[in-house]
Design a protein around this motif. Sequence first.
Motif, PDB file in Angstrom:
ATOM      1  N   PRO A 183     -19.707  11.264  28.266  1.00 13.01           N
ATOM      2  CA  PRO A 183     -19.529  12.535  27.538  1.00 13.01           C
ATOM      3  C   PRO A 183     -19.497  13.731  28.509  1.00 13.01           C
ATOM      4  O   PRO A 183     -20.354  13.837  29.403  1.00 13.01           O
ATOM      5  N   LEU A 196     -14.973  19.434  24.413  1.00 12.87           N
ATOM      6  CA  LEU A 196     -15.606  18.104  24.341  1.00 12.87           C
ATOM      7  C   LEU A 196     -14.555  17.070  24.716  1.00 12.87           C
ATOM      8  O   LEU A 196     -13.443  17.075  24.138  1.00 12.87           O
ATOM      9  N   ALA A 200     -17.401  12.377  24.400  1.00 12.77           N
ATOM     10  CA  ALA A 200     -18.425  13.202  23.748  1.00 12.77           C
ATOM     11  C   ALA A 200     -18.166  13.295  22.252  1.00 12.77           C
ATOM     12  O   ALA A 200     -19.105  13.258  21.436  1.00 12.77           O
ATOM     13  N   GLU A 201     -16.889  13.457  21.867  1.00 12.69           N
ATOM     14  CA  GLU A 201     -16.574  13.519  20.442  1.00 12.69           C
ATOM     15  C   GLU A 201     -16.932  12.217  19.726  1.00 12.69           C
ATOM     16  O   GLU A 201     -17.384  12.245  18.575  1.00 12.69           O
TER      17      GLU A 201
END
Length: 698
Positions: A183, A196, A200-201
Amino acid sequence: MENAHMEPQTASAPPSGITHSIMVLLVDDQPFVAELLQRKLANEHDISIHYCQESEQAVSTAEKIRPTVILLDLVMPGIDGLSVCHFIRAHPSICDIPVIMLSSNDDPVTKAAAFAAGANDYIVKLPDSIELIARLRYHSASYVNKQQRDDAYRALRASQMKLEELNMQLLLLASFPRMDPNPILEVNAAGEITYLNPAAEKLFPDLAEKGLEHPLLKVQKIPLELFAEGDQREIVFETKLGELIYELHVYYIKESSLIRIHALDISARKSAEAERRRLSEAVEQSLEAIVLTDTEQRIIYINPAFTRLFGYSAQEVNGQSVDCLAVADSPYPTPRQVSGVAREQGAFSGETLRRAKDGTAILVLLNVAPVRDEHDEVRGYAATMTDITEYRRIEIEARQRMVELSHANAELRELNAKLEQAQSQLVQSEKMASIGLLAAGVAHEINNPIGYIQSNLSTLETYIKKFLAVLSAYEKLELSIPGRNDLFTGLDELKKEMDIAYLKQDVEALLSESNEGIDRVKIIVQNLKDFSRIDVEEKWNQEDIHLGLDNTLNVIWNELKYKCEVVKEYGVLPPVECRLFQLNQVFMNLLVNATQAIETHGRITIRTGIKNDQVWIEIIDNGKGISPENLGRIFDPFFTTKPVGKGTGLGLFVSFSIIQKHHGRIEVESIEGKGSTFRVWLPIKQPEDDNAAPAAEE
């Protein structure tokens, strides 16, 4: 006995600290060794045994079951124990398993050959159960600890390599946030998340919504002061999210004027670090002395137990050669020789001497294994050492105690046998004494009525003779009277009816038979008295053996007369110095046994003779004989082939003892189904010592 896995019969708790099960592979061509070992380990629930009888199958069996310790017989048909040990050490998958050599040979040269072949220990089979269990537990624990240590080393190395790989990937992907599998997010000066990456999403779908209040970021305050112009610092901190641990790398991106946060999942690394700390603590706290060396045999690490055992501090030995521990003129391998064996065979385990700082030679159990890198190259050696000086002293004391206990046990068995023999002889003597007392009492009680019966018969015989004389005179007078009248006619009829002529003849025969019966009873009474000899002090006398035989026959004649015919073939014997009452007991036992061996009706022959300074008495029967397997046991106390309640098994045992006391012997010949011959040999004159102190025989 085929190869078999033998589980303990009963369970007991393992010693404190033992947390692993112990699998013992026994390789021995003698099944009774496996059975004995099974009995010794019957109460150890954590020890199981797998038995391999064929030495050719030892390696394949060990590879299949992976034991924690191998008991290997030194001498076996086919492949011997030394060769099997070489094969085990040359096999990569089982080369580290401890091998304890079993042998009945305690020769130092043989032991040295066993250790040179790669044996970790040497036991003269079979040791005391305590010693055997202690050795099995120690070697098994050492092997398991080594396996765990090697696994930890490998896991640590793999973790390090993984970390290095991750760091490289991080460097490669730092400039490519979208492609980074970890992330990545970016924050502007207002504390707003502006970017992001896909990772990370995916992992934190609510991160954009919650922003800096998200649990991933809330733990630590994001240092927005990094936006200051020219500040190139990188701040790293950790945060825990559930079971996962993340390492956050926060740094300023000058080109975009943003703060980039790179989140790395370090859960696996933390776990590896914790494992490494546990391993380090275990090494530091271990009761075994542990030393690590490089490939040049220089010491690079020792634990506190090493300092306690040998007296060296880490500063004194780090960088020094392990030869500083060598003992001059020792019969054991040197440290460098041990390392060579460990390098070639994968490990070394065995007893050896190592020198302490004060010069003391300490007997230790040494385990050495090479430390290899990811390319399987040897980078050093790890060794553990345990002081077994006290253990060996206890072992020697235990062996000495076992020898003492064995001797004491043998003496107790011998004493018990003597007590049983004395008790059985006392029982038999008391029984014969009781029989003698009974016979003497019966003889005494019979003698009195027999005396007055014989006296009355003698008087009655006198009276009857007088009556018969008077009757004869009347008969003569009757014949001399002329002209007999009717009065005599009635008298003649009465005499004819009474058969006076027969009565006169028969009354004399009845008196004669009665006197013969009284004489027979007197003879029987005398025989009872002679047999029992209660009225005579039992000491050595010159006796007539034939008289003893005849008296014994008379006493037991009622038992003999319905079963057999007795044939006497007596020779000419001189008087024999003996205790005739005891010999009568022997004759009675032999004659009764001969009678009982005759199933229907048979013959017993009694022969006597003389040879040199000895006489012999033979009692021969044509009964069922004695089987060969029982012939050697017939003189044992309590041995009998008769049904329960029919025999005590003491007759021949007591007879044998009596003849021994007379310095004679008993010989037996028997053919099953045809009969037996018992031959008793007696010296004509006893040795002077027996005559001087006859009481000593009692």
